[in-house]
Design a protein around this motif. Structure first.
Motif, short mmCIF file in Angstrom:
data_model
loop_
_atom_site.label_atom_id
_atom_site.label_comp_id
_atom_site.label_asym_id
_atom_site.label_seq_id
_atom_site.Cartn_x
_atom_site.Cartn_y
_atom_site.Cartn_z
N GLU A 251 0.80 -1.23 0.00
CA GLU A 251 0.00 0.00 0.00
C GLU A 251 0.83 1.28 0.00
OE1 GLU A 251 -3.30 2.38 2.75
OE2 GLU A 251 -2.80 0.31 3.22
N PRO A 252 1.93 1.39 0.79
CA PRO A 252 2.67 2.66 0.80
C PRO A 252 3.39 2.97 -0.51
CG PRO A 252 3.14 1.35 2.77
CD PRO A 252 2.43 0.46 1.82
N MET A 253 3.40 2.03 -1.45
CA MET A 253 4.12 2.23 -2.70
C MET A 253 3.24 2.88 -3.75
SD MET A 253 6.34 -1.29 -2.86
CE MET A 253 7.36 -1.78 -1.47
N GLY A 254 2.71 4.07 -3.42
CA GLY A 254 2.00 4.85 -4.42
C GLY A 254 0.52 4.60 -4.54
N TYR A 255 -0.11 3.99 -3.53
CA TYR A 255 -1.55 3.80 -3.57
C TYR A 255 -2.23 5.17 -3.42
CZ TYR A 255 -6.21 2.16 -2.39
OH TYR A 255 -7.56 1.95 -2.39
N PRO A 256 -3.34 5.45 -4.14
CA PRO A 256 -4.13 4.55 -4.97
C PRO A 256 -3.64 4.39 -6.41
CG PRO A 256 -5.21 6.68 -4.87
CD PRO A 256 -4.00 6.78 -3.99
N GLY A 257 -2.59 5.13 -6.77
CA GLY A 257 -2.06 4.97 -8.12
C GLY A 257 -1.62 3.55 -8.40
N LEU A 258 -1.10 2.87 -7.38
CA LEU A 258 -0.66 1.49 -7.55
C LEU A 258 -1.82 0.60 -7.96
CD1 LEU A 258 1.81 -0.42 -7.14
CD2 LEU A 258 0.92 -0.86 -4.85
N PRO A 282 6.87 3.61 -10.56
CA PRO A 282 8.01 2.71 -10.73
C PRO A 282 9.36 3.40 -10.56
CG PRO A 282 6.39 2.33 -12.46
CD PRO A 282 5.99 3.59 -11.75
N GLU A 283 9.41 4.70 -10.88
CA GLU A 283 10.68 5.41 -10.72
C GLU A 283 11.01 5.61 -9.25
OE1 GLU A 283 11.65 9.95 -11.49
OE2 GLU A 283 11.66 8.84 -13.38
N ARG A 284 9.99 5.87 -8.45
CA ARG A 284 10.24 6.10 -7.02
C ARG A 284 10.40 4.79 -6.26
NH1 ARG A 284 7.11 10.57 -3.48
NH2 ARG A 284 8.14 11.79 -5.11
N GLY A 287 11.32 -1.77 -8.51
CA GLY A 287 10.85 -3.15 -8.43
C GLY A 287 9.36 -3.28 -8.17
N VAL A 288 8.63 -2.16 -8.13
CA VAL A 288 7.22 -2.24 -7.77
C VAL A 288 6.40 -2.99 -8.82
CG1 VAL A 288 6.47 -0.05 -8.79
CG2 VAL A 288 5.27 -0.96 -6.80
N MET A 289 6.78 -2.89 -10.10
CA MET A 289 6.04 -3.60 -11.12
C MET A 289 6.26 -5.10 -11.00
SD MET A 289 4.48 -1.09 -12.26
CE MET A 289 3.54 -1.80 -13.61
N ALA A 290 7.45 -5.51 -10.61
CA ALA A 290 7.69 -6.93 -10.34
C ALA A 290 6.87 -7.39 -9.14
CB ALA A 290 9.18 -7.18 -10.10
N LEU A 291 6.73 -6.51 -8.15
CA LEU A 291 5.89 -6.84 -6.99
C LEU A 291 4.44 -7.02 -7.42
CD1 LEU A 291 5.52 -7.23 -3.97
CD2 LEU A 291 5.39 -4.74 -3.73
#
Length: 316
Positions: A251-258, A282-284, A287-291
């Protein structure tokens, strides 16, 4: 008054076009996705909807269209106010009350914006109740923004005893608090719905009437299965609890954009544009797209395993 507004309650996203308009076609497809994936109630106009960045006209139209797209298949609830000033709140609440929603949700931090305590909360609550139709079911939302304003036990009882409230989105993130509130609710019809993934299963077993966390935007059907099978003594249930809790740590990785990236990948809507997330996710978050790949793979694997388990149960 005791209208159902619980179960699996997705906190709805607001799809936007690339030029920052609400994508109504995308919203319709999103509603269908929630309906097809185990939702019991739709929570439109909430923090996940980016309500603090929507105009009043956008918020009320979002609620109206969600009601129209749901077409009576699911109840729709919506937050009523984002302002602190009483005159602004009155306008917002009355406008939202007229959208056809099944319950209007009061945001606790706007009932006591100065964080002054119970008497201020009581005054804010009394004012809101006076502005609204007496037969309109109400909810409460301990929205984390601009600050998390949890209900005290006395405030919870005050709302319970009013007979007006059908649901609380509990954001205490504390199992002891959830259990205490469930006990206080009793048979009043005031449903306590936990929003924290880490305690989701334990809260369900304690009597939380569903789940309303942000990962209802990824796999509401898995939470729905867990809710139905919360007491099942199986390895599948235990592994699913762990997966859901760990997946939600994204969730902290850019939600709700995630979550919007997830839905763009699935074709629900075309753009991941957000008014809240103004950076490249993904720039910030390397590996978020792999997640997201892992979350999607795990989700599909559990869906297949659940389908096989349910099929086997149906033949025995």
């Amino acid at each position: 008054m005791h209208k159902k507004a619980n179960g699996i309650v997705p906190v709805m996203l607001t799809p936007f076009t690339k030029d920052d308009r609400i994508d109504w076609d995308g919203l319709e497809r999103l509603v269908e996705w929630y309906v097809d994936n185990g939702a019991d109630t739709l929570f439109a106009v909430c923090q996940s909807s980016e309500m603090q960045r929507l105009t009043l006209d956008e918020r009320t139209e979002l609620a109206r269209r969600t009601v129209a797209f749901a077409a009576g298949r699911l109840p729709v609830i919506a937050s009523g106010h984002i302002s602190d000033a009483p005159d602004d709140q009155r306008e917002e609440l009355r406008a939202m009350a007229g959208t056809g929603i099944d319950a209007l949700v009061l945001v606790t931090n706007h009932l006591d914006p100065a964080q002054a305590g119970t008497e201020a909360f009581r005054a804010g609550l009394d004012a809101a109740l006076g502005w609204l139709p007496g037969d309109l079911p109400l909810g409460l939302y301990e929205c984390p923004a601009p600050f998390r304003r949890l209900l005290s036990d006395d405030e919870f009882k005050l709302c319970r005893d009013s007979g007006r409230f059908v649901t609380l989105k509990d954001v205490s993130c504390d199992l002891g608090t959830v259990r205490r509130r469930i006990a206080m609710s009793g048979d009043s019809g005031f449903a306590v719905v936990n929003a924290n993934a880490a305690i989701a299963a334990d809260a369900m077993r304690a009597g939380s009437l569903g789940f309303s966390g942000v990962f209802t935007n990824f796999h509401p059907d898995l939470y729905a299965w867990l809710y139905r099978n919360k007491d099942l003594d199986s390895d599948l249930r235990r592994r699913l609890e762990t997966f859901l809790a760990l997946a939600a740590m994204a969730e902290p990785m850019g939600y709700p954009g995630l979550a919007k990236l997830y839905h763009v990948r699935r074709g629900t809507f075309a753009s991941a544009h957000s008014r809240v997330i103004d950076f490249d996710i993904p720039e910030r978050f390397w590996g978020v797209m792999a997640l997201l790949d892992h979350i999607e793979t795990g989700t599909e694997a559990f869906r297949a395993e659940i389908a096989a388990a349910d099929g086997a149960s149906a033949t025995t």
